[in-house]
Scaffold this motif. Sequence first.
Motif, PDB file in Angstrom:
ATOM      1  N   ALA A  66      -3.080  -0.449   1.387  1.00 45.18           N
ATOM      2  CA  ALA A  66      -3.567  -1.579   2.180  1.00 45.18           C
ATOM      3  C   ALA A  66      -3.200  -1.399   3.654  1.00 45.18           C
ATOM      4  O   ALA A  66      -4.045  -1.567   4.534  1.00 45.18           O
ATOM      5  CB  ALA A  66      -2.997  -2.886   1.640  1.00 45.18           C
ATOM      6  N   ALA A  67      -1.955  -1.037   3.928  1.00 46.09           N
ATOM      7  CA  ALA A  67      -1.515  -0.862   5.317  1.00 46.09           C
ATOM      8  C   ALA A  67      -2.248   0.288   5.988  1.00 46.09           C
ATOM      9  O   ALA A  67      -2.675   0.180   7.141  1.00 46.09           O
ATOM     10  CB  ALA A  67      -0.003  -0.616   5.356  1.00 46.09           C
ATOM     11  N   ALA A  68      -2.402   1.387   5.279  1.00 38.66           N
ATOM     12  CA  ALA A  68      -3.027   2.575   5.863  1.00 38.66           C
ATOM     13  C   ALA A  68      -4.525   2.403   6.055  1.00 38.66           C
ATOM     14  O   ALA A  68      -5.085   2.877   7.044  1.00 38.66           O
ATOM     15  CB  ALA A  68      -2.746   3.790   4.985  1.00 38.66           C
ATOM     16  N   ASN A  69      -5.183   1.737   5.151  1.00 39.70           N
ATOM     17  CA  ASN A  69      -6.631   1.585   5.231  1.00 39.70           C
ATOM     18  C   ASN A  69      -7.066   0.420   6.110  1.00 39.70           C
ATOM     19  O   ASN A  69      -8.231   0.335   6.496  1.00 39.70           O
ATOM     20  CB  ASN A  69      -7.232   1.456   3.831  1.00 39.70           C
ATOM     21  N   ALA A  70      -6.144  -0.448   6.467  1.00 39.38           N
ATOM     22  CA  ALA A  70      -6.486  -1.602   7.302  1.00 39.38           C
ATOM     23  C   ALA A  70      -6.963  -1.192   8.688  1.00 39.38           C
ATOM     24  O   ALA A  70      -7.639  -1.964   9.363  1.00 39.38           O
ATOM     25  CB  ALA A  70      -5.292  -2.549   7.420  1.00 39.38           C
ATOM     26  N   SER A  71      -6.642   0.019   9.101  1.00 37.57           N
ATOM     27  CA  SER A  71      -7.065   0.490  10.421  1.00 37.57           C
ATOM     28  C   SER A  71      -8.548   0.844  10.458  1.00 37.57           C
ATOM     29  O   SER A  71      -9.103   1.052  11.534  1.00 37.57           O
ATOM     30  CB  SER A  71      -6.245   1.711  10.831  1.00 37.57           C
ATOM     31  N   GLY A  72      -9.177   0.924   9.289  1.00 37.87           N
ATOM     32  CA  GLY A  72     -10.605   1.234   9.240  1.00 37.87           C
ATOM     33  C   GLY A  72     -10.921   2.658   8.848  1.00 37.87           C
ATOM     34  O   GLY A  72     -12.088   3.018   8.753  1.00 37.87           O
ATOM     35  N   HIS A  73      -9.907   3.480   8.626  1.00 40.98           N
ATOM     36  CA  HIS A  73     -10.120   4.853   8.174  1.00 40.98           C
ATOM     37  C   HIS A  73      -9.643   4.987   6.735  1.00 40.98           C
ATOM     38  O   HIS A  73      -8.527   4.562   6.410  1.00 40.98           O
ATOM     39  CB  HIS A  73      -9.324   5.841   9.035  1.00 40.98           C
ATOM     40  N   VAL A  74     -10.469   5.593   5.883  1.00 41.29           N
ATOM     41  CA  VAL A  74     -10.057   5.807   4.502  1.00 41.29           C
ATOM     42  C   VAL A  74      -8.886   6.784   4.502  1.00 41.29           C
ATOM     43  O   VAL A  74      -8.985   7.901   5.003  1.00 41.29           O
ATOM     44  CB  VAL A  74     -11.212   6.353   3.639  1.00 41.29           C
ATOM     45  N   THR A  75      -7.757   6.310   3.985  1.00 42.64           N
ATOM     46  CA  THR A  75      -6.534   7.105   3.947  1.00 42.64           C
ATOM     47  C   THR A  75      -6.033   7.154   2.516  1.00 42.64           C
ATOM     48  O   THR A  75      -5.955   6.126   1.849  1.00 42.64           O
ATOM     49  CB  THR A  75      -5.451   6.482   4.856  1.00 42.64           C
ATOM     50  N   VAL A  76      -5.696   8.361   2.057  1.00 46.99           N
ATOM     51  CA  VAL A  76      -5.200   8.545   0.693  1.00 46.99           C
ATOM     52  C   VAL A  76      -3.810   9.168   0.747  1.00 46.99           C
ATOM     53  O   VAL A  76      -3.482   9.916   1.666  1.00 46.99           O
ATOM     54  CB  VAL A  76      -6.149   9.428  -0.150  1.00 46.99           C
ATOM     55  N   GLY A  77      -3.004   8.846  -0.238  1.00 48.80           N
ATOM     56  CA  GLY A  77      -1.660   9.411  -0.306  1.00 48.80           C
ATOM     57  C   GLY A  77      -1.707  10.876  -0.701  1.00 48.80           C
ATOM     58  O   GLY A  77      -2.454  11.257  -1.606  1.00 48.80           O
ATOM     59  N   ILE A  78      -0.923  11.706  -0.002  1.00 50.86           N
ATOM     60  CA  ILE A  78      -0.834  13.127  -0.367  1.00 50.86           C
ATOM     61  C   ILE A  78       0.585  13.519  -0.764  1.00 50.86           C
ATOM     62  O   ILE A  78       0.796  14.588  -1.337  1.00 50.86           O
ATOM     63  CB  ILE A  78      -1.365  14.060   0.748  1.00 50.86           C
ATOM     64  N   ASN A  79       1.544  12.657  -0.497  1.00 43.71           N
ATOM     65  CA  ASN A  79       2.920  12.907  -0.924  1.00 43.71           C
ATOM     66  C   ASN A  79       3.650  11.568  -0.955  1.00 43.71           C
ATOM     67  O   ASN A  79       3.438  10.729  -0.080  1.00 43.71           O
ATOM     68  CB  ASN A  79       3.633  13.863   0.034  1.00 43.71           C
ATOM     69  N   ALA A  80       4.483  11.389  -1.960  1.00 44.06           N
ATOM     70  CA  ALA A  80       5.276  10.166  -2.047  1.00 44.06           C
ATOM     71  C   ALA A  80       6.609  10.477  -2.718  1.00 44.06           C
ATOM     72  O   ALA A  80       6.669  11.262  -3.671  1.00 44.06           O
ATOM     73  CB  ALA A  80       4.539   9.090  -2.839  1.00 44.06           C
ATOM     74  N   ASN A  81       7.647   9.880  -2.187  1.00 42.56           N
ATOM     75  CA  ASN A  81       8.989  10.008  -2.756  1.00 42.56           C
ATOM     76  C   ASN A  81       9.546   8.608  -2.952  1.00 42.56           C
ATOM     77  O   ASN A  81       9.489   7.785  -2.038  1.00 42.56           O
ATOM     78  CB  ASN A  81       9.909  10.785  -1.804  1.00 42.56           C
ATOM     79  N   ILE A  82      10.093   8.378  -4.143  1.00 49.32           N
ATOM     80  CA  ILE A  82      10.620   7.048  -4.438  1.00 49.32           C
ATOM     81  C   ILE A  82      12.098   7.149  -4.792  1.00 49.32           C
ATOM     82  O   ILE A  82      12.524   8.085  -5.470  1.00 49.32           O
ATOM     83  CB  ILE A  82       9.832   6.359  -5.577  1.00 49.32           C
ATOM     84  N   ALA A  83      12.856   6.198  -4.292  1.00 49.67           N
ATOM     85  CA  ALA A  83      14.259   6.043  -4.672  1.00 49.67           C
ATOM     86  C   ALA A  83      14.399   4.670  -5.316  1.00 49.67           C
ATOM     87  O   ALA A  83      14.080   3.657  -4.687  1.00 49.67           O
ATOM     88  CB  ALA A  83      15.163   6.153  -3.439  1.00 49.67           C
ATOM     89  N   PHE A  84      14.823   4.656  -6.576  1.00 49.73           N
ATOM     90  CA  PHE A  84      15.083   3.395  -7.262  1.00 49.73           C
ATOM     91  C   PHE A  84      16.510   2.984  -6.917  1.00 49.73           C
ATOM     92  O   PHE A  84      17.460   3.699  -7.235  1.00 49.73           O
ATOM     93  CB  PHE A  84      14.900   3.558  -8.773  1.00 49.73           C
ATOM     94  N   LEU A  85      16.664   1.861  -6.248  1.00 49.70           N
ATOM     95  CA  LEU A  85      17.960   1.455  -5.715  1.00 49.70           C
ATOM     96  C   LEU A  85      18.725   0.505  -6.627  1.00 49.70           C
ATOM     97  O   LEU A  85      19.952   0.520  -6.647  1.00 49.70           O
ATOM     98  CB  LEU A  85      17.765   0.804  -4.342  1.00 49.70           C
ATOM     99  N   LYS A  86      17.985  -0.315  -7.353  1.00 45.72           N
ATOM    100  CA  LYS A  86      18.626  -1.325  -8.193  1.00 45.72           C
ATOM    101  C   LYS A  86      17.658  -1.763  -9.274  1.00 45.72           C
ATOM    102  O   LYS A  86      16.480  -1.953  -9.002  1.00 45.72           O
ATOM    103  CB  LYS A  86      19.022  -2.527  -7.328  1.00 45.72           C
ATOM    104  N   ALA A  87      18.166  -1.925 -10.475  1.00 41.91           N
ATOM    105  CA  ALA A  87      17.325  -2.451 -11.550  1.00 41.91           C
ATOM    106  C   ALA A  87      17.074  -3.933 -11.282  1.00 41.91           C
ATOM    107  O   ALA A  87      17.944  -4.633 -10.772  1.00 41.91           O
ATOM    108  CB  ALA A  87      18.007  -2.272 -12.902  1.00 41.91           C
ATOM    109  N   SER A  88      15.886  -4.386 -11.601  1.00 36.47           N
ATOM    110  CA  SER A  88      15.562  -5.789 -11.399  1.00 36.47           C
ATOM    111  C   SER A  88      15.159  -6.423 -12.710  1.00 36.47           C
ATOM    112  O   SER A  88      14.334  -5.887 -13.438  1.00 36.47           O
ATOM    113  CB  SER A  88      14.413  -5.942 -10.403  1.00 36.47           C
TER     114      SER A  88
END
Length: 129
Positions: free
Chosen positions: A62-84
């Motif tokens: 949503a944030a990346a595409n709001a500028s009007g250009h189609v943007t797709v993820g090419i890399n993502a890293n996630i850190a799980f900090l706390k169980a919810s």
Amino acid sequence: MDDKLIKLLKNDRFATFIGIELVKMEPGYAVAKMNISKNHLNGVDMIQGGVIFTLADFAFAAAANASGHVTVGINANIAFLKASKGKTLIAEAKEVSVSKKIAHYNVDVFNEDKDHIAQVSVTGYKKSE
């Protein structure tokens, strides 16, 4: 903001299926949330990591595409900090840097008590129109 891109995000069938709601969307920034049900839990009754990642990925889109250009993820890293064990998750995506073709975003995921659940770093690629 491009109505076509808003429609694309609202047409995300998987996000709709798991209950993600777009709260705010503007160029370089977005907030998405979802209410947690038993269907979002893994075998040890914790929110499944893929649910958290999907929420963060949607906020990034949503944030990346709001500028009007189609943007797709090419890399993502996630850190799980706390169980919810909370009932709601909120993802806030913020643009870190952007160039002609590459954009970087940080997405923070919180529960309703403002506990920091996960942090995701995403690199996006701006597709040619």
